[in-house]
Every structure is written in structure tokens, then in C-alpha cells.
Scaffold this motif. Structure first.
Motif, PDB file in Angstrom:
ATOM      1  N   ARG A 123       6.677  14.488 -49.935  1.00  6.92           N
ATOM      2  CA  ARG A 123       7.873  14.537 -49.078  1.00  6.92           C
ATOM      3  C   ARG A 123       8.728  15.765 -49.376  1.00  6.92           C
ATOM      4  NH1 ARG A 123       8.946   8.018 -49.443  1.00  6.92           N
ATOM      5  NH2 ARG A 123       7.835   7.456 -47.512  1.00  6.92           N
ATOM      6  N   ASP A 127       9.776  18.650 -46.786  1.00  8.41           N
ATOM      7  CA  ASP A 127      11.175  19.057 -46.650  1.00  8.41           C
ATOM      8  C   ASP A 127      11.290  20.576 -46.756  1.00  8.41           C
ATOM      9  OD1 ASP A 127      14.038  18.752 -46.551  1.00  8.41           O
ATOM     10  OD2 ASP A 127      14.079  19.030 -48.730  1.00  8.41           O
ATOM     11  N   ALA A 158      14.861   6.814 -42.773  1.00  7.88           N
ATOM     12  CA  ALA A 158      14.551   7.933 -43.669  1.00  7.88           C
ATOM     13  C   ALA A 158      14.395   7.465 -45.111  1.00  7.88           C
ATOM     14  CB  ALA A 158      15.659   8.973 -43.584  1.00  7.88           C
ATOM     15  N   PHE A 162      16.780  11.727 -47.911  1.00  8.95           N
ATOM     16  CA  PHE A 162      16.559  12.467 -46.671  1.00  8.95           C
ATOM     17  C   PHE A 162      17.372  11.820 -45.549  1.00  8.95           C
ATOM     18  CE2 PHE A 162      12.744  12.842 -49.260  1.00  8.95           C
ATOM     19  CZ  PHE A 162      12.554  14.214 -49.308  1.00  8.95           C
ATOM     20  N   SER A 163      17.781  12.625 -44.587  1.00 11.88           N
ATOM     21  CA  SER A 163      18.596  12.110 -43.491  1.00 11.88           C
ATOM     22  C   SER A 163      17.733  11.712 -42.300  1.00 11.88           C
ATOM     23  CB  SER A 163      19.615  13.167 -43.046  1.00 11.88           C
ATOM     24  OG  SER A 163      18.946  14.288 -42.504  1.00 11.88           O
ATOM     25  N   ASP A 165      18.186  12.469 -39.327  1.00 12.68           N
ATOM     26  CA  ASP A 165      18.058  13.550 -38.340  1.00 12.68           C
ATOM     27  C   ASP A 165      17.285  14.747 -38.901  1.00 12.68           C
ATOM     28  OD1 ASP A 165      19.915  14.455 -40.135  1.00 12.68           O
ATOM     29  OD2 ASP A 165      21.450  14.970 -38.656  1.00 12.68           O
ATOM     30  N   HIS A 166      16.534  14.513 -39.976  1.00 15.81           N
ATOM     31  CA  HIS A 166      15.702  15.576 -40.546  1.00 15.81           C
ATOM     32  C   HIS A 166      14.685  16.027 -39.497  1.00 15.81           C
ATOM     33  CE1 HIS A 166      12.883  17.685 -43.151  1.00 15.81           C
ATOM     34  NE2 HIS A 166      13.762  17.616 -44.138  1.00 15.81           N
ATOM     35  N   HIS A 168      11.720  16.818 -39.700  1.00 18.31           N
ATOM     36  CA  HIS A 168      10.370  16.299 -39.930  1.00 18.31           C
ATOM     37  C   HIS A 168      10.403  14.816 -40.315  1.00 18.31           C
ATOM     38  CE1 HIS A 168       9.329  20.455 -39.673  1.00 18.31           C
ATOM     39  NE2 HIS A 168       9.857  20.762 -40.845  1.00 18.31           N
ATOM     40  N   ILE A 169      11.363  14.095 -39.764  1.00 15.40           N
ATOM     41  CA  ILE A 169      11.556  12.693 -40.136  1.00 15.40           C
ATOM     42  C   ILE A 169      10.313  11.850 -39.851  1.00 15.40           C
ATOM     43  CG2 ILE A 169      12.643  12.086 -37.933  1.00 15.40           C
ATOM     44  CD1 ILE A 169      13.406  10.635 -41.459  1.00 15.40           C
ATOM     45  N   LEU A 172       8.081  12.350 -42.786  1.00  9.76           N
ATOM     46  CA  LEU A 172       8.680  11.851 -44.027  1.00  9.76           C
ATOM     47  C   LEU A 172       8.619  10.331 -44.141  1.00  9.76           C
ATOM     48  CD1 LEU A 172      11.839  14.150 -44.167  1.00  9.76           C
ATOM     49  CD2 LEU A 172       9.853  14.250 -45.684  1.00  9.76           C
TER      50      LEU A 172
END
Length: 217
Positions: A123, A127, A158, A162-163, A165-166, A168-169, A172
Motif C-alpha cells: 500500500r 501511495d 480506506a 489513507f484517505s 479520496d486518495h 488510488h483508493i 488500496l
């Protein structure tokens, strides 16, 4: 490699899945197993010849037990319905899995539900450089060979750190990072099966190298 004999053995074993049957057919089992190990040795050399980073894995080291682990899966039959093995088994990395079964066979690679530390490393790599992984996954020939990542459980939101709205959610949230390519029995029995194995190995290599770099750097 006499894959026809191997599939015949597995078919009969599946009909008579018991220690008594296996004991009565132990000679046949050893014949098939030894033949499979010899074929793995041949593939080990073939893959090493095309990949300068290949980790030599003799057949005896790569082959899996045919017994199911009844301690953790008590409802499973005593014996598996396939012969499986891992090649390119560098310690602490994802290997290249080869499975020959009754109705279909497959080649797979990556990480199936890795331990938390390994999963976190993957992950973190996504990121840092998730676009590179997406580029590998979206390559036309890769899509044609494997489709998408192996379907498995995903987090509903998430992962920690990690958020939602990443960018690459979707990647992830995965718990498994693996791909597979299936073969029919007809394909396994064809003369060019070994060449097809090599072709799939080559197609999978950038994906495996991305993941292995993530967990070893």
C-alpha cells in the motif's frame, strides 16, 4: 511430461479420496509426482534463461503437498484435486504459482492475503507510485492475459493512514494483490503448453517485480 497420466491420476483420486486408495496406488502417485517434479525442473531452467533476476527453484523445493491441511480446513477432502508448485521462490517475495488440476489448470502470481507488514508495504508503494502499477494492470496484453486482479475481499473504506479520496483508493482497499491465467485440459495437453507458460510468466513479470520491490526495499 505425461500430463494425460497426471490428470487421469487426479480424476481417480478425486473419485476415491481416501488414505486407503492412496496407499493402494502409492506407486502410481510417486510416478506422477516424480514426472511433475522433472517437468518443474525443466521449467525452472527455461525461466532462468529468460529472466536474469530469476531465483532458481528446483521441482522438489517448489512442489506443494498433495494433502489438504485438515487442521485449518477440517471439511475438505484428505487430498487435493490438483498438483501445485511455486517457482521463482525468492524468500519473502511473491512466487510464480503453477497448478495442474482435473478440469482446469492455472498460473498465478503476487500476494494472496499477505501478512499486515507486507500488505502495508504494498500500500505504501501504491501511495508513492500507484500510477506505475495502474499502467501495468491496464496494459492491453496484460488485460487480455489476466483480466483484473484476483477477486477477493476488499475493505469497505480506506485503510488506516489513507484517505477515502486518495487517487488510488480502489487499489488500496484490496487485501489481495494477485493475478491468474487459466488453461483448459486441452491446452495443457498441447505440445506448445510450455511455451504458453513462458509467455504468461513474461507477461506477469512487471507486476510481480513491482510488488516484490515494494516488500523488499
Amino acid at each position: 511430461m505425461n500430463f494425460k497420466n497426471l490428470i487421469h491420476f487426479l480424476t481417480e483420486l478425486n473419485k476415491n479420496n481416501s488414505k486407503e486408495w492412496m496407499d493402494a496406488n502409492r506407486k502410481w502417485y510417486k510416478e506422477v509426482r516424480d514426472d511433475y517434479i522433472s517437468w518443474l525442473d525443466k521449467m525452472d531452467l527455461a525461466l532462468a534463461a529468460i529472466d536474469d533476476q530469476y531465483y532458481s527453484t528446483p521441482g522438489k523445493k517448489g512442489i506443494n503437498r498433495i494433502n489438504n491441511n485438515l487442521m485449518f480446513h477440517p471439511n475438505k477432502p484428505i487430498y487435493k484435486d490438483h498438483f501445485g508448485a511455486g517457482l521463482d521462490k525468492r524468500p519473502n517475495t511473491g512466487d510464480f504459482y503453477v497448478e495442474i488440476g482435473i478440469e482446469q489448470s492455472m498460473l498465478a502470481g503476487g500476494f494472496w492475503r499477505p501478512v499486515p507488514k507486507t500488505l502495508r508495504s504494498i500500500r505504501d508503494a501504491i501511495d508513492y507510485d500507484g500510477e506505475e502499477l495502474k499502467k501495468i494492470l491496464n496494459k492491453k496484453s496484460f488485460k487480455e492475459t489476466f483480466g483484473d486482479l484476483v477477486l477477493d475481499e476488499k475493505l469497505k473504506s480506506a485503510p488506516k493512514g489513507f484517505s477515502n479520496d486518495h487517487p488510488h483508493i480502489d487499489l488500496l482497499r484490496n487485501k489481495t494483490f494477485a493475478v491468474l491465467h487459466s488453461f483448459s485440459n486441452t491446452e495443457v495437453l498441447q505440445e506448445d503448453f510450455e511455451q504458453k507458460v513462458i509467455k504468461v510468466y513474461q507477461e506477469m513479470l512487471p507486476f510481480r517485480r513491482y510488488l516484490n520491490k515494494a516488500v523488499t526495499v
